[in-house]
Design an enzyme around this catalytic site. Structure first.
Site, PDB file in Angstrom:
ATOM      1  N   PHE A   1      26.830  24.266  55.849  1.00  0.00           N
ATOM      2  CA  PHE A   1      25.393  23.962  55.916  1.00  0.00           C
ATOM      3  C   PHE A   1      25.004  22.678  55.203  1.00  0.00           C
ATOM      4  CE2 PHE A   1      25.347  26.005  51.718  1.00  0.00           C
ATOM      5  CZ  PHE A   1      24.489  25.162  51.031  1.00  0.00           C
TER       6      PHE A   1
ATOM      7  N   LYS B   1      31.329  24.293  66.000  1.00  0.00           N
ATOM      8  CA  LYS B   1      30.622  25.512  65.584  1.00  0.00           C
ATOM      9  C   LYS B   1      29.784  25.115  64.376  1.00  0.00           C
ATOM     10  CE  LYS B   1      30.238  28.653  63.124  1.00  0.00           C
ATOM     11  NZ  LYS B   1      29.030  28.878  62.278  1.00  0.00           N
TER      12      LYS B   1
ATOM     13  N   GLU C   1      25.261  28.305  61.076  1.00  0.00           N
ATOM     14  CA  GLU C   1      24.134  29.019  61.688  1.00  0.00           C
ATOM     15  C   GLU C   1      22.833  28.784  60.913  1.00  0.00           C
ATOM     16  OE1 GLU C   1      26.701  30.181  60.148  1.00  0.00           O
ATOM     17  OE2 GLU C   1      26.325  32.024  59.018  1.00  0.00           O
TER      18      GLU C   1
ATOM     19  N   SER D   1      33.462  27.104  52.347  1.00  0.00           N
ATOM     20  CA  SER D   1      33.886  27.666  51.059  1.00  0.00           C
ATOM     21  C   SER D   1      35.382  27.977  51.075  1.00  0.00           C
ATOM     22  CB  SER D   1      33.097  28.947  50.792  1.00  0.00           C
ATOM     23  OG  SER D   1      33.392  29.888  51.826  1.00  0.00           O
TER      24      SER D   1
ATOM     25  N   CYS E   1      30.206  19.140  47.806  1.00  0.00           N
ATOM     26  CA  CYS E   1      31.536  19.528  47.318  1.00  0.00           C
ATOM     27  C   CYS E   1      32.062  18.479  46.354  1.00  0.00           C
ATOM     28  CB  CYS E   1      32.488  19.728  48.479  1.00  0.00           C
ATOM     29  SG  CYS E   1      32.770  18.209  49.378  1.00  0.00           S
TER      30      CYS E   1
ATOM     31  N   GLU F   1      32.244  28.140  41.503  1.00  0.00           N
ATOM     32  CA  GLU F   1      31.471  27.091  42.164  1.00  0.00           C
ATOM     33  C   GLU F   1      30.014  27.540  42.178  1.00  0.00           C
ATOM     34  OE1 GLU F   1      32.173  26.356  46.400  1.00  0.00           O
ATOM     35  OE2 GLU F   1      31.646  24.254  46.070  1.00  0.00           O
TER      36      GLU F   1
HETATM   37  P1  NAD Z   1      30.779  28.936  54.306  1.00  0.00           P
HETATM   38  O1  NAD Z   1      32.225  29.033  54.016  1.00  0.00           O
HETATM   39  O2  NAD Z   1      29.924  30.111  53.998  1.00  0.00           O
HETATM   40  O3  NAD Z   1      30.553  28.640  55.881  1.00  0.00           O
HETATM   41  C1  NAD Z   1      31.270  27.624  56.530  1.00  0.00           C
HETATM   42  C2  NAD Z   1      31.419  28.012  57.992  1.00  0.00           C
HETATM   43  O4  NAD Z   1      32.154  29.223  58.104  1.00  0.00           O
HETATM   44  C3  NAD Z   1      30.080  28.239  58.692  1.00  0.00           C
HETATM   45  O5  NAD Z   1      30.123  27.636  59.960  1.00  0.00           O
HETATM   46  C4  NAD Z   1      29.978  29.753  58.763  1.00  0.00           C
HETATM   47  O6  NAD Z   1      29.300  30.198  59.925  1.00  0.00           O
HETATM   48  C5  NAD Z   1      31.403  30.225  58.800  1.00  0.00           C
HETATM   49  N1  NAD Z   1      31.636  31.501  58.106  1.00  0.00           N
HETATM   50  C6  NAD Z   1      30.934  32.000  57.042  1.00  0.00           C
HETATM   51  N2  NAD Z   1      31.487  33.169  56.643  1.00  0.00           N
HETATM   52  C7  NAD Z   1      32.539  33.408  57.450  1.00  0.00           C
HETATM   53  C8  NAD Z   1      33.513  34.458  57.529  1.00  0.00           C
HETATM   54  N3  NAD Z   1      33.490  35.484  56.695  1.00  0.00           N
HETATM   55  N4  NAD Z   1      34.459  34.369  58.477  1.00  0.00           N
HETATM   56  C9  NAD Z   1      34.502  33.333  59.336  1.00  0.00           C
HETATM   57  N5  NAD Z   1      33.599  32.322  59.307  1.00  0.00           N
HETATM   58  C10 NAD Z   1      32.638  32.357  58.384  1.00  0.00           C
HETATM   59  O7  NAD Z   1      30.250  27.619  53.583  1.00  0.00           O
HETATM   60  P2  NAD Z   1      28.747  27.103  53.456  1.00  0.00           P
HETATM   61  O8  NAD Z   1      28.015  28.002  52.543  1.00  0.00           O
HETATM   62  O9  NAD Z   1      28.176  26.821  54.792  1.00  0.00           O
HETATM   63  O10 NAD Z   1      28.995  25.680  52.756  1.00  0.00           O
HETATM   64  C11 NAD Z   1      29.161  25.518  51.381  1.00  0.00           C
HETATM   65  C12 NAD Z   1      30.620  25.483  51.001  1.00  0.00           C
HETATM   66  O11 NAD Z   1      31.287  24.436  51.712  1.00  0.00           O
HETATM   67  C13 NAD Z   1      30.834  25.151  49.530  1.00  0.00           C
HETATM   68  O12 NAD Z   1      31.857  25.974  49.034  1.00  0.00           O
HETATM   69  C14 NAD Z   1      31.266  23.696  49.537  1.00  0.00           C
HETATM   70  O13 NAD Z   1      32.050  23.296  48.437  1.00  0.00           O
HETATM   71  C15 NAD Z   1      32.057  23.663  50.798  1.00  0.00           C
HETATM   72  N6  NAD Z   1      32.203  22.305  51.303  1.00  0.00           N
HETATM   73  C16 NAD Z   1      33.423  21.716  51.128  1.00  0.00           C
HETATM   74  C17 NAD Z   1      33.615  20.422  51.546  1.00  0.00           C
HETATM   75  C18 NAD Z   1      34.940  19.757  51.334  1.00  0.00           C
HETATM   76  O14 NAD Z   1      35.106  18.651  51.807  1.00  0.00           O
HETATM   77  N7  NAD Z   1      35.900  20.344  50.661  1.00  0.00           N
HETATM   78  C19 NAD Z   1      32.569  19.729  52.162  1.00  0.00           C
HETATM   79  C20 NAD Z   1      31.345  20.363  52.342  1.00  0.00           C
HETATM   80  C21 NAD Z   1      31.178  21.668  51.898  1.00  0.00           C
END
Ligand code: NAD
Length: 485
Positions: free
Chosen positions: A150, A174, A177, A227, A282, A376
């Site tokens: 997001f 994808k 959401e 994450s 991040c 985090e």
């Molecule tokens: P998230 O992991 O909750 O969601 C990421 C994606 O995975 C979304 O598209 C979501 O729909 C999907 N998703 C969520 N739960 C899932 C599950 N149980 N099974 C399968 N798919 C699932 O992350 P977020 O809250 O959208 O974003 C924040 C996180 O992203 C933070 O931890 C941040 O550090 C990380 N991030 C990392 C980088 C990097 O380069 N390392 C860059 C941006 C964000």
């Protein structure tokens, strides 16, 4: 509802999902209902994969110099529409307009890099024995999926889209959401730029569609950004189906500050790093490890952070749940004996009482075992851990399971080198609080911040988005045959 229901984008057309399940898309700025997003089903994904496979047959055969012409036009469209795109990011994500604009500026830079790919992916040719030539060629992988978080509704999709498509792949995106609106705008601009139908597709949804992507036999490679918890799930599930996967996870970035650091520059950098995008980056500073007497710098960090005002130059966090989680961590740290120097809890922005705001928070005397120091937080919160030596600081940084970024602030080149060599992270800053490597350098952390080989952007991404063909050719029968020919 401000915008119509979000649709999937398949084969160059916005189409309704076959699913009847929808989620609300709410602006975290003030709680306004922006739209509804479908939780797509396996049938939607099947349609998108079929069209992406058909498009791949033609697109992968278009010479790369022609493919990148689409991205020259896409870049111009990003520039032309920067204001509207930034406004939309602001509405759905909650960051400030300037932060949203910076995200589009970065998307432009990412697209510029993709336009340069013909110059750096030319392959090699060598006469390996008399009359025998060996030639390498970077071939597209096929249908790829990009699953995004997001926090950067435009930049993270653009980490993957221009490079993957310029290199001849077709894609299913994808979106998160929580912020699906910017992705639809990206699709519209790619179409306007002349991208053929089916090369880029969007399937919306949450966990179940991600699982379907991991399992789909028609998808050859998956990039994931989100994450660590979900990165591990996606990496394990998709690689068990023998897909190529690069999964970027969460972060806990340490900034090691030495007493000789330039005070004003360090304070400004640390405050900006921890609070930019409301701490939802991040690459954000999460822990400042203060070596020796850094009191004057800590005071200045608080003064700088106090100038960052929710609703003015600080955006919202993404949801009520995020606000509650961040504030819970601050309260826990306080209960465990840490000292709150600047308290951002219970922030209210007049006129936006239904928004989700947390003010900048600086917590001193944090000890390494506290949850605020290990988890985090993903909010505008800085923990200060005080240590006596640089090796103690490094030991704290080294023992955190993540490894996205680390930074050192000092005016002593030898000390900077000592820390840079020993920090256990993929991206290191020296007097830089957000050490994002700009193109053509690549973005990617280490340890639990990334699963898979290579990086997602820049030159290193070429390996992920292509497979290497090696062709050995001989046209001189008179030279005879031996094991080398
Ligand atoms: P998230 O992991 O909750 O969601 C990421 C994606 O995975 C979304 O598209 C979501 O729909 C999907 N998703 C969520 N739960 C899932 C599950 N149980 N099974 C399968 N798919 C699932 O992350 P977020 O809250 O959208 O974003 C924040 C996180 O992203 C933070 O931890 C941040 O550090 C990380 N991030 C990392 C980088 C990097 O380069 N390392 C860059 C941006 C964000």
């Amino acid at each position: 509802m401000i915008y119509p229901e979000v649709r999937n984008y398949i084969n160059g057309t916005f189409v309704p999902s076959k699913s009847t399940q929808y989620l609300d898309v709410v602006s975290p700025l003030d709680g306004t209902l922006l739209s509804k997003v479908p939780l797509s089903c396996a049938g939607d994904l099947d349609d998108a994969v079929t069209k992406a496979q058909q498009a791949f047959r033609l697109w992968s055969k278009v010479p790369i110099k022609e493919r990148v012409q689409v991205f020259y036009r896409y870049k111009a469209l990003l520039e032309k529409n920067i204001s509207g795109l930034s406004q939309l990011i602001r509405e759905e994500n909650g960051k400030t307009f300037d932060e949203a604009k910076a995200e589009i500026e970065k998307s432009i830079e990412l697209t510029e890099f993709a336009c340069s790919l013909p110059q750096i992916t030319g392959g090699e040719i060598l006469e390996v024995s008399s009359g025998v030539e060996c030639r390498t060629e970077a071939c597209p992988v096929g249908v790829v999926a990009s699953i995004v978080p997001f926090n950067f509704p435009s930049m993270v999709p653009n980490w993957t889209i221009p490079n993957a498509l310029a290199l001849g792949n077709t894609m299913i995106l994808k979106p998160s959401e929580v912020v699906p609106l910017s992705a639809a705008r990206i699709a519209g601009l790619l179409e306007e730029a002349g991208l053929p139908a089916g090369v880029f597709n969007i399937v919306n949804g949450n966990r179940s569609i991600v699982e379907a992507i991991c399992d789909h036999p028609g998808i050859n490679a998956i990039s994931f950004v989100g994450s660590t918890k979900v990165a591990k799930i996606v990496y394990a599930r998709a690689t068990s189906g023998f897909k190529r996967v690069l999964a970027l996870g969460g972060a806990k970035n340490h900034l090691i500050v030495l007493p000789d650091a330039n005070r004003s520059m360090t304070a400004a950098n640390v405050a900006a790093s921890m609070s930019g995008c409301a701490g939802q980056r991040c690459m954000a500073a999460s822990v400042m490890v203060a070596v020796g007497d850094c009191d004057p710098i800590i005071d200045l960090v608080c003064k700088e952070a106090a100038k960052i005002i929710p609703g003015r130059n600080l955006g919202s966090v993404i949801s009520r749940a995020a606000k509650d989680r961040i504030e819970w961590h601050i309260t826990e740290a306080e209960k465990q004996g840490a000292r709150i120097l600047l308290d951002g809890r219970n922030a209210i922005v007049p006129g936006k009482e239904n928004g989700f705001y947390v003010g900048p928070t600086v917590i001193d005397h944090v000890s390494p075992g506290m949850s605020i120091a290990t988890e985090e937080i993903f909010g505008p919160v800085l923990s200060v851990i005080r240590v006596n030596t640089i090796d103690e600081a490094l030991s704290i940084e080294n023992s955190n399971p993540y490894g996205n970024a680390a930074a050192v602030f000092t005016q002593n080149g030898g000390m900077a080198k000592y820390v840079a060599e020993r920090a256990n992270a993929g991206m290191i800053g020296v007097n830089i609080g957000v050490p994002v490597p700009r193109e053509p350098f690549s973005f990617g952390g280490w340890n639990e911040s990334k699963f898979g080989v290579g990086d997602l952007t820049g030159k290193s991404s070429v390996q992920f988005w292509t497979k290497l063909k090696k062709t050995t050719t001989k046209w001189n029968p008179e030279a005879g045959t031996n094991w080398m020919s």
